[in-house]
Motif scaffolding. Structure first.
Motif, PDB file in Angstrom:
ATOM      1  N   ARG A   1      -3.268   0.522  -9.735  1.00 52.11           N
ATOM      2  CA  ARG A   1      -4.767   0.151  -9.357  1.00 52.11           C
ATOM      3  C   ARG A   1      -4.915  -1.233  -8.881  1.00 52.11           C
ATOM      4  O   ARG A   1      -5.626  -1.386  -7.779  1.00 52.11           O
ATOM      5  CB  ARG A   1      -5.669   0.670 -10.351  1.00 52.11           C
ATOM      6  N   ARG A  30     -11.406   3.510  -1.134  1.00 50.39           N
ATOM      7  CA  ARG A  30     -11.664   4.636  -1.584  1.00 50.39           C
ATOM      8  C   ARG A  30     -10.602   5.785  -2.034  1.00 50.39           C
ATOM      9  O   ARG A  30     -10.555   6.477  -2.899  1.00 50.39           O
ATOM     10  CB  ARG A  30     -12.156   5.411  -0.230  1.00 50.39           C
ATOM     11  N   GLU A  31      -9.495   5.345  -1.895  1.00 54.37           N
ATOM     12  CA  GLU A  31      -8.148   6.064  -2.328  1.00 54.37           C
ATOM     13  C   GLU A  31      -7.934   5.609  -3.713  1.00 54.37           C
ATOM     14  O   GLU A  31      -7.766   6.402  -4.668  1.00 54.37           O
ATOM     15  CB  GLU A  31      -7.023   5.855  -1.476  1.00 54.37           C
ATOM     16  N   GLU A  64       0.790  -1.137   0.102  1.00 52.07           N
ATOM     17  CA  GLU A  64       0.016   0.016  -0.052  1.00 52.07           C
ATOM     18  C   GLU A  64       0.971   1.053  -0.148  1.00 52.07           C
ATOM     19  O   GLU A  64       0.688   2.245  -0.714  1.00 52.07           O
ATOM     20  CB  GLU A  64      -0.875   0.034   1.255  1.00 52.07           C
ATOM     21  N   ARG A  92     -10.502   7.320  -5.937  1.00 50.72           N
ATOM     22  CA  ARG A  92     -10.295   8.581  -6.169  1.00 50.72           C
ATOM     23  C   ARG A  92      -9.235   8.902  -7.158  1.00 50.72           C
ATOM     24  O   ARG A  92      -9.125   9.711  -8.077  1.00 50.72           O
ATOM     25  CB  ARG A  92      -9.818   9.210  -4.590  1.00 50.72           C
ATOM     26  N   ARG A  93      -7.979   7.824  -6.976  1.00 44.42           N
ATOM     27  CA  ARG A  93      -6.912   7.934  -8.030  1.00 44.42           C
ATOM     28  C   ARG A  93      -7.538   7.424  -9.204  1.00 44.42           C
ATOM     29  O   ARG A  93      -6.883   7.956 -10.294  1.00 44.42           O
ATOM     30  CB  ARG A  93      -5.979   7.216  -7.532  1.00 44.42           C
ATOM     31  N   ARG A 102     -10.954   2.133   3.495  1.00 47.83           N
ATOM     32  CA  ARG A 102      -9.948   3.505   3.285  1.00 47.83           C
ATOM     33  C   ARG A 102      -9.104   3.228   2.084  1.00 47.83           C
ATOM     34  O   ARG A 102      -9.047   4.101   1.010  1.00 47.83           O
ATOM     35  CB  ARG A 102      -8.913   3.342   4.531  1.00 47.83           C
ATOM     36  N   VAL A 103      -8.361   2.030   1.775  1.00 45.29           N
ATOM     37  CA  VAL A 103      -7.445   1.946   0.622  1.00 45.29           C
ATOM     38  C   VAL A 103      -8.553   1.883  -0.646  1.00 45.29           C
ATOM     39  O   VAL A 103      -8.060   2.488  -1.481  1.00 45.29           O
ATOM     40  CB  VAL A 103      -6.983   0.628   0.622  1.00 45.29           C
ATOM     41  N   LEU A 152       1.008   4.311  -2.859  1.00 44.06           N
ATOM     42  CA  LEU A 152       0.574   5.483  -2.363  1.00 44.06           C
ATOM     43  C   LEU A 152       1.436   6.503  -2.498  1.00 44.06           C
ATOM     44  O   LEU A 152       1.201   7.819  -2.726  1.00 44.06           O
ATOM     45  CB  LEU A 152      -0.128   5.311  -0.926  1.00 44.06           C
ATOM     46  N   LEU A 203      -3.557  -1.825  -5.444  1.00 48.54           N
ATOM     47  CA  LEU A 203      -4.546  -1.234  -4.226  1.00 48.54           C
ATOM     48  C   LEU A 203      -5.796  -2.208  -4.125  1.00 48.54           C
ATOM     49  O   LEU A 203      -6.013  -2.401  -2.884  1.00 48.54           O
ATOM     50  CB  LEU A 203      -4.767   0.161  -4.614  1.00 48.54           C
TER      51      LEU A 203
END
Length: 325
Positions: A208, A232-233, A189, A236-237, A229-230, A193, A211
């Motif tokens: 992608r 949702r990131e 992770e 977003r990305r 959390r992971v 990130l 993640l």
């Protein structure tokens, strides 16, 4: 001379004589899979051996989730390889088509052509060592396939080491994938990130997917907050990808938050209707006692023709039980 269907001829006459790879890519990115396939078919009506059109049609069938046509996709890829044996993209298309077929039909039936999938990816990489998509595909094969058909983490590690000299960024993504395989989830992770989203599509897809794998591992071990959390990131990305939203919906579903799951599944289906999302939507609707909606979702899941064997069997069983109530 073979007669061209009137509608296909009309389409063929309405487009430029030469469709470029970028034309197909733009349509695929916009999830206009039917349009991409129509463009490819029009080109193939004029030039049946056109490599870009053959590969584009294979990809449109696979990405469009048209599971009932994976055999057709494989035949088109074989046609591409036969016409252009020295073109890496044709071999890559063959591996992808057979891989999609393997996922749909289950592991036992896939063993018969697993070696062909591996060899297709290896040949693509041999012909084009800088093809990131081929590297990522072969990496995934090594990590997922049993040793009896040429899989194994040792081969994945060797490929990652070879990649470091050619493409350090790709090697980082591949190492993160190895970290996931070794259950070093925080390391994987953190590595992803720390990297900006690549402008190279295949590499961005790899970022992608790492993640998603981390989020999936957290979900499997009941670390729901970390999974959310992971994912949702990831959403977003990679806003153009359905996979993070689908995985987020799965997290909500696993926690019994079916209303939240339904909302997310519906977002996915609004963009790319697929059997998996219909199946999961039906599960949440069934859990909430929404019988008629669940029946409709399950029926659409079966009609999509993309469900893996186990999910297809469960869908049929749930439909039978619901109709008997």
């Amino acid at each position: 001379m073979k007669r061209v269907a009137p509608l296909l001829l009309l389409i063929a006459l309405s487009i430029p004589a030469f469709a470029r790879a970028s034309d197909y890519s733009a349509l695929m990115k916009a999830r206009k899979f039917t349009d991409a396939e129509q463009l490819a078919s029009s080109r193939l009506a004029q030039d049946p051996a056109n490599a870009e059109a053959l590969v584009a049609k294979v990809n449109a069938i696979i990405e469009g989730g048209k599971g009932g046509r994976f055999d057709e996709a494989a035949r088109l890829a074989e046609q591409c390889v036969a016409a252009h044996p020295q073109l890496a993209t044709c071999h890559l298309a063959l591996g992808n088509a057979l891989g999609a077929k393997a996922i749909a039909n289950g592991i036992m039936s896939a063993l018969a052509y697993a070696g062909t999938i591996r060899d297709a990816f290896k040949k693509a990489l041999e012909l084009d060592p800088h093809n990131v998509e081929a590297r990522m595909a072969l990496m995934s094969y090594y990590l997922q396939a049993p040793a009896i058909v040429g899989g194994g983490s040792g081969k994945a590690r060797a490929l990652t080491a070879q990649t470091a000299a050619l493409d350090p960024a790709a090697a980082k993504v591949m190492q993160a994938r190895l970290d996931v395989d070794d259950e070093r989830f925080a390391a994987a992770e953190g590595a992803m990130l720390a990297m900006p989203v690549s402008s190279v599509d295949a590499l961005a897809d790899g970022q992608r997917d790492v993640l998603l794998a981390v989020g999936g591992a957290y979900m499997k071990t009941k670390r729901s907050a970390d999974a959310e959390r992971v994912l949702r990131e990831a959403a977003r990305r990679f806003p153009d990808s359905d996979a993070p939203l689908y995985s987020l919906a799965r997290v909500q579903q696993e926690q019994g938050k079916h209303r939240d799951a339904i909302a997310l599944f519906e977002q996915v289906l609004a963009r790319t209707p697929g059997g998996g999302a219909w199946y999961r939507l039906g599960q949440s609707q069934q859990a909430l006692g929404e019988k008629s909606k669940a029946v409709s979702a399950y029926e659409r899941a079966l009609a999509a023709g993309t469900l893996p064997k186990a999910a297809r069997a469960d869908t049929e069983a749930q439909l039978l039980a619901l109709r008997q109530k």
